[in-house]
Design an enzyme around this catalytic site. Structure first.
Site, short mmCIF file in Angstrom:
data_model
loop_
_atom_site.label_atom_id
_atom_site.label_comp_id
_atom_site.label_asym_id
_atom_site.label_seq_id
_atom_site.Cartn_x
_atom_site.Cartn_y
_atom_site.Cartn_z
N TYR A 42 0.84 -1.20 0.00
CA TYR A 42 0.00 0.00 0.00
C TYR A 42 0.88 1.26 0.00
CZ TYR A 42 -4.06 -2.94 1.24
OH TYR A 42 -5.08 -3.87 1.26
N LYS A 46 -1.11 -7.86 -2.81
CA LYS A 46 -2.47 -7.34 -2.68
C LYS A 46 -2.34 -5.86 -2.94
CE LYS A 46 -5.89 -8.04 0.99
NZ LYS A 46 -6.21 -6.77 1.58
N SER A 60 -7.26 -5.48 -3.90
CA SER A 60 -7.67 -5.23 -2.52
C SER A 60 -9.08 -4.63 -2.52
CB SER A 60 -6.67 -4.25 -1.90
OG SER A 60 -7.05 -3.96 -0.61
#
Ligand code: FBP
Length: 285
Positions: free
Chosen positions: A168, A199, A224
């Site tokens: 992220y 992800k 995600s």
């Protein structure tokens, strides 16, 4: 549970050296992530938001980890994602476990960092077939997380567990975390760091997400889920877009267990992802 534990005990009897001599050592890594696939697709149920966001995400039904465990089983998810504390008290062994080995709350402000809070050994003891780790790419602290993930990935592979990286992009350096070049960088960083799967967030369109999937190479890509979408159809269209771009599947939490009918959503996602149906056909059945 018994079968999972037996399998783990058997593989741990085989030393890395012995498997290397047999030429099986490398193949063990692939087997790790294959545990979570139906054909070449996968739907994972994420339930670590209680730590990441606090009870604000939860309601009178989904606050209960036992409800989520049952949903993962009856909704035929390919994997369930828990933090250690939930796994210790609620994991039944009916669905392959991904043990999240780092995490943070959203209380501190500033550059994000999530440090390891569970050992790979403990994850294996709890029956995990993979460990999950979040790297906040672009954070001032990214080097600490890249270093930690590097060690965890090696420990996981040595025990026949897959290593899945939530990548992220976050922090002051990141202006838009779903910009195509940012998402593609996240995907590539996962490949470079040794993740079996990453992800990542959806870019918003098939073409740019296809590039991100290409950049991930042999590392499998999971979209995600994100916050509960205003429209379930729009969410399903995004998932369809990610699949059309070459993603392996979806790791989702809130869009399932915050749905008014979580089981219906779970089965719709299964038809969309595993049976490769169109959005229209997936919602019809
Ligand atoms: P959701 O589908 O609910 O977004 O879950 C996916 C996930 O990666 C969880 O594993 C994690 O708790 C959460 O998103 C983190 O969300 P964020 O860092 O964006 O607040």
């Amino acid at each position: 549970m018994a079968a999972c534990v037996r399998d783990r005990e058997f593989t741990s009897l085989l030393s890395v050296e012995f498997l290397t001599q047999l030429g099986l050592h490398k193949r063990r890594y692939v087997m790790g992530i294959d545990t979570f696939l139906s054909g070449n697709r996968s739907v994972l149920l994420a339930y670590d938001q209680g730590l990441e966001h606090g009870p604000t995400d939860l309601n009178q039904v989904n606050y209960d980890p036992a409800f989520i465990m049952k949903l993962a089983d009856e909704g035929r998810f390919n994997g369930i994602i828990f933090q250690k504390g939930i796994a210790e008290k609620y994991y039944t062994g009916k669905v392959p476990l991904i043990l999240k080995v780092n995490g943070k709350t959203q209380i501190p402000k500033g550059e994000p960092i999530a440090r390891q809070n569970c050992s790979v050994n403990r994850a294996a003891e709890l029956g995990a077939k993979a460990v999950g780790y979040t790297i906040y790419l672009g954070s001032e602290h990214e080097s600490a997380m890249l270093e930690e993930f590097g060690r965890i990935q090696e420990e996981a592979h040595a025990q026949n567990l897959a290593a899945i990286a939530w990548i992220y992009p976050r922090g002051a350096a990141i202006k838009n975390d779903t910009a195509p070049e940012v998402v593609a960088y996240a995907a590539r960083a996962g490949l470079e760091a040794g993740a079996d799967a990453v992800k990542i967030k959806y870019t918003g369109d098939v073409e740019t997400f296809r590039w991100a999937v290409k950049c991930a190479g042999k590392t499998k890509v999971f979209m995600s889920g994100g916050p509960k979408a205003a429209s379930e159809i729009d969410f399903l269209k995004q998932v369809r877009g990610a699949l059309d771009a070459g993603a392996t599947g979806l790791a989702v939490g809130r869009n399932v267990w915050q749905s008014s009918d979580p089981m219906k959503m779970a089965l719709t996602l299964r038809r969309l992802i595993i049976e490769d149906k169109s959005v229209e056909d997936a919602i019809k059945d």
